[in-house]
Design a protein around this motif. Structure first.
Motif, PDB file in Angstrom:
ATOM      1  N   GLN A 183       9.756  35.377  -8.285  1.00 22.65           N
ATOM      2  CA  GLN A 183       9.852  34.316  -7.269  1.00 22.65           C
ATOM      3  C   GLN A 183       8.543  33.955  -6.562  1.00 22.65           C
ATOM      4  N   PHE A 184       8.030  34.891  -5.733  1.00 20.41           N
ATOM      5  CA  PHE A 184       6.901  34.508  -4.885  1.00 20.41           C
ATOM      6  C   PHE A 184       5.629  35.298  -5.144  1.00 20.41           C
ATOM      7  N   LEU A 219      -4.989  27.674  -7.206  1.00 22.11           N
ATOM      8  CA  LEU A 219      -3.985  27.249  -8.188  1.00 22.11           C
ATOM      9  C   LEU A 219      -4.627  26.381  -9.253  1.00 22.11           C
ATOM     10  N   SER A 223      -6.980  23.961  -7.014  1.00 20.21           N
ATOM     11  CA  SER A 223      -6.705  23.725  -5.590  1.00 20.21           C
ATOM     12  C   SER A 223      -6.832  25.059  -4.869  1.00 20.21           C
ATOM     13  N   LEU A 224      -7.726  25.120  -3.905  1.00 16.91           N
ATOM     14  CA  LEU A 224      -7.905  26.334  -3.103  1.00 16.91           C
ATOM     15  C   LEU A 224      -6.936  26.290  -1.943  1.00 16.91           C
ATOM     16  N   VAL A 225      -6.152  27.342  -1.788  1.00 11.80           N
ATOM     17  CA  VAL A 225      -5.235  27.391  -0.661  1.00 11.80           C
ATOM     18  C   VAL A 225      -5.693  28.547   0.229  1.00 11.80           C
ATOM     19  N   VAL A 226      -5.969  28.240   1.475  1.00  5.47           N
ATOM     20  CA  VAL A 226      -6.545  29.221   2.384  1.00  5.47           C
ATOM     21  C   VAL A 226      -5.713  29.294   3.651  1.00  5.47           C
ATOM     22  N   GLY A 227      -5.350  30.518   4.067  1.00  7.99           N
ATOM     23  CA  GLY A 227      -4.583  30.638   5.307  1.00  7.99           C
ATOM     24  C   GLY A 227      -4.306  32.085   5.651  1.00  7.99           C
ATOM     25  N   LYS A 287      -1.289  33.651   6.410  1.00  8.85           N
ATOM     26  CA  LYS A 287      -0.142  34.290   5.767  1.00  8.85           C
ATOM     27  C   LYS A 287       0.651  33.199   5.060  1.00  8.85           C
ATOM     28  N   PHE A 288       0.699  33.274   3.769  1.00  7.02           N
ATOM     29  CA  PHE A 288       1.529  32.302   3.059  1.00  7.02           C
ATOM     30  C   PHE A 288       1.929  32.846   1.693  1.00  7.02           C
ATOM     31  N   LYS A 289       2.909  32.216   1.109  1.00  6.48           N
ATOM     32  CA  LYS A 289       3.336  32.618  -0.228  1.00  6.48           C
ATOM     33  C   LYS A 289       3.447  31.385  -1.109  1.00  6.48           C
ATOM     34  N   LEU A 290       3.465  31.647  -2.409  1.00  7.53           N
ATOM     35  CA  LEU A 290       3.511  30.544  -3.362  1.00  7.53           C
ATOM     36  C   LEU A 290       4.598  30.800  -4.390  1.00  7.53           C
ATOM     37  N   LYS A 291       5.058  29.701  -4.946  1.00  9.81           N
ATOM     38  CA  LYS A 291       5.989  29.782  -6.060  1.00  9.81           C
ATOM     39  C   LYS A 291       5.305  29.084  -7.227  1.00  9.81           C
ATOM     40  N   VAL A 292       5.038  29.817  -8.287  1.00  6.72           N
ATOM     41  CA  VAL A 292       4.495  29.142  -9.467  1.00  6.72           C
ATOM     42  C   VAL A 292       5.674  28.548 -10.223  1.00  6.72           C
ATOM     43  N   SER A 293       5.395  27.788 -11.290  1.00  8.95           N
ATOM     44  CA  SER A 293       6.484  27.011 -11.890  1.00  8.95           C
ATOM     45  C   SER A 293       7.622  27.845 -12.471  1.00  8.95           C
ATOM     46  N   ILE A 318       4.684  25.628  -5.492  1.00 10.13           N
ATOM     47  CA  ILE A 318       5.090  25.408  -4.104  1.00 10.13           C
ATOM     48  C   ILE A 318       4.306  26.366  -3.216  1.00 10.13           C
ATOM     49  N   ILE A 342       4.159  27.924   0.724  1.00  9.14           N
ATOM     50  CA  ILE A 342       4.996  28.025   1.914  1.00  9.14           C
ATOM     51  C   ILE A 342       4.243  28.816   2.973  1.00  9.14           C
ATOM     52  N   ASN A 357      -9.888  21.064  -2.179  1.00 14.12           N
ATOM     53  CA  ASN A 357     -10.284  20.744  -3.536  1.00 14.12           C
ATOM     54  C   ASN A 357     -11.721  20.265  -3.513  1.00 14.12           C
TER      55      ASN A 357
END
Lengths: 152, 283
Positions: free
Chosen positions: A35-36, A45, A117-121, A123-129, B246, B248, B256
């Motif tokens: 899931q995450f 990503l 795509s750089l995701v910075v933060g 506390k977070f979670k991701l769902k890949v496809s 996704i 969250i 980017n």
């Protein structure tokens, strides 16, 4: 997904990291994610499409990302994850995914990759496809890069 | 966005009318109509239109002759021929002069729009693929309305970087002749309310929310890219999409490097939906 699909990514890291000045690159733990993907702080990503479709989430702590960026910039000190460091990390994931894509193509699988795509933060979670994905740790001079590979 | 200004050179008021009708209610604007070649040249100098439609049989000169005069004034001019005649000789001569496309009367409005669109997009690539944003906005608003039955109260634009998520973001990569990504971003509350509208139910689980928002983004991206591919036509320029991911969490920045992106915010009765589209240079 087929476990064999992670080999081109492992090979790509093994191939590219030494070119960037890392001495010792080894494979760490391998597991199955569900899931995450819990972010370590910085997650990049990259999407795949064509004969293989999916997403790769490259997961780093901020300190690791800064150390890698510094190494990539010939040892230039990196105190914050500024534009230059972001660009270096983004370029690293682009190189690794591109290199893996070339390896897939040699095996007869056409793969096209999206820009990172750089995701910075905090506390977070991701769902890949895909709900289930493979998690492989790669360790370059004691810096841990976690690859979360979800291919449909 | 400014409208694309078109000058019609045609001696038939009937044909002028048909072309005007084909271009109305689009991003094109007919800025002038000329009934003779000389009037066309005069208006071209004065109005400096973005595109010209040219008839071949003009009372005072040959239409291709007029095209050549216009292209002498402005070598980058975009001219399309709209004429009763369309044979190989005309196409070859016209292409040699610099005519971009040929249409036969009576021209169907969709055919003319698509043809002109292709020329504008090809030229637009020099200025970057920001032009494509319109396709995303169209698919974004249309699908909100079609899939939920809600109205879009307003649409706003912003180019603030980096993009900060409102809680739930769906990212789809764009690859092929253009590289970039589309992201749909909403707060968790809006995601839940929006999913209720999509599924027409009062109770939704987290899993429903992830699946619905992700599929909604996929539909917007799919519609936009199909429309763009139709305009680009050739396989060589095809654009493809990667599957959605996704993210969250609160206060996450999505960065980017090397990409300029636009955020389009659609306000609805249940709150705002944000779509961010960005492209890096083409291959």
């Amino acid at each position: 997904m087929d476990v064999k699909l992670i080999n081109p990514f492992i090979d790509a890291i093994m191939n590219i990291m030494p070119q960037l000045g890392f001495q010792n690159v080894v494979k760490g733990k391998l597991s199955v994610g569900d899931q995450f993907v819990e972010s370590k702080g910085i997650t990049v990503l990259v999407g795949l499409t064509d004969q293989l479709r999916g997403n790769i989430a490259y997961n780093f702590t901020e300190a690791t990302a800064m150390s890698i960026a510094s190494k990539m910039m010939m040892g230039m000190p990196v105190a914050t994850l500024d534009d230059l460091a972001q660009s270096a990390i983004s370029e690293l994931t682009n190189m690794v995914t591109g290199n893996a894509a070339t390896r897939f193509e040699k095996d007869g699988l056409r793969v096209d990759i999206s820009p990172p795509s750089l995701v910075v933060g905090e506390k977070f979670k991701l769902k890949v496809s895909s709900a289930k994905f493979l998690v492989v740790e790669m360790i370059a001079d004691s810096l841990v890069i976690e690859l979360n590979i979800g291919i449909e | 966005m400014n409208k694309i200004r078109v000058l019609i050179v045609d001696d038939s008021p009937f044909s002028q009318r048909l072309i005007k009708d084909a271009l109305k209610e689009s991003k094109y604007e007919v800025c002038g109509c000329a009934g003779t070649g000389n009037d066309g040249i005069r208006q071209y100098r004065e109005l400096q239109p973005d595109l010209v439609t040219m008839d071949l049989t003009l009372p005072d000169m040959d239409g291709l002759e007029c095209c050549r005069e216009l292209l002498t004034i402005d070598p980058a001019g975009k001219i399309v021929v709209v004429s009763a005649m369309k044979d190989e000789a005309i196409i070859n001569r016209g292409t040699a002069i610099g005519v971009k496309a040929f249409f036969q009367k009576p021209v169907k409005s969709e055919e003319l729009l698509l043809g002109i669109e292709q020329i504008i997009v090809q030229q637009g690539n020099e200025a970057g693929p920001q032009h494509f944003l319109e396709y995303f906005i169209a698919a974004f608003t249309k699908n909100i309305i079609d899939m939920t039955g809600m109205d879009v109260i307003s649409i706003d634009h912003s180019t603030i970087q980096p993009v900060v998520s409102h809680g739930l973001g769906v990212i789809i990569g764009i690859t092929g002749s253009q590289q970039g990504r589309i992201m749909l971003d909403v707060s968790v509350d809006v995601a839940q309310e929006f999913t209720k509208k999509l599924l027409r139910t009062d109770e939704v689980a987290d899993e429903d929310v992830f699946n619905s928002i992700s599929e909604f983004t996929n539909i917007i991206a799919g519609h936009s890219i199909s429309d763009i591919n139709n305009v680009l036509k050739t396989k060589e320029f095809e654009i493809r999409l990667t599957p959605p991911s996704i993210i969250i969490g609160e206060s996450i920045a999505i960065i980017n490097p090397k990409m300029t992106s636009n955020t389009v915010t659609a306000k609805t009765a249940i709150g705002s939906l944000h779509m961010n589209v960005g492209f890096v240079g083409g291959k």
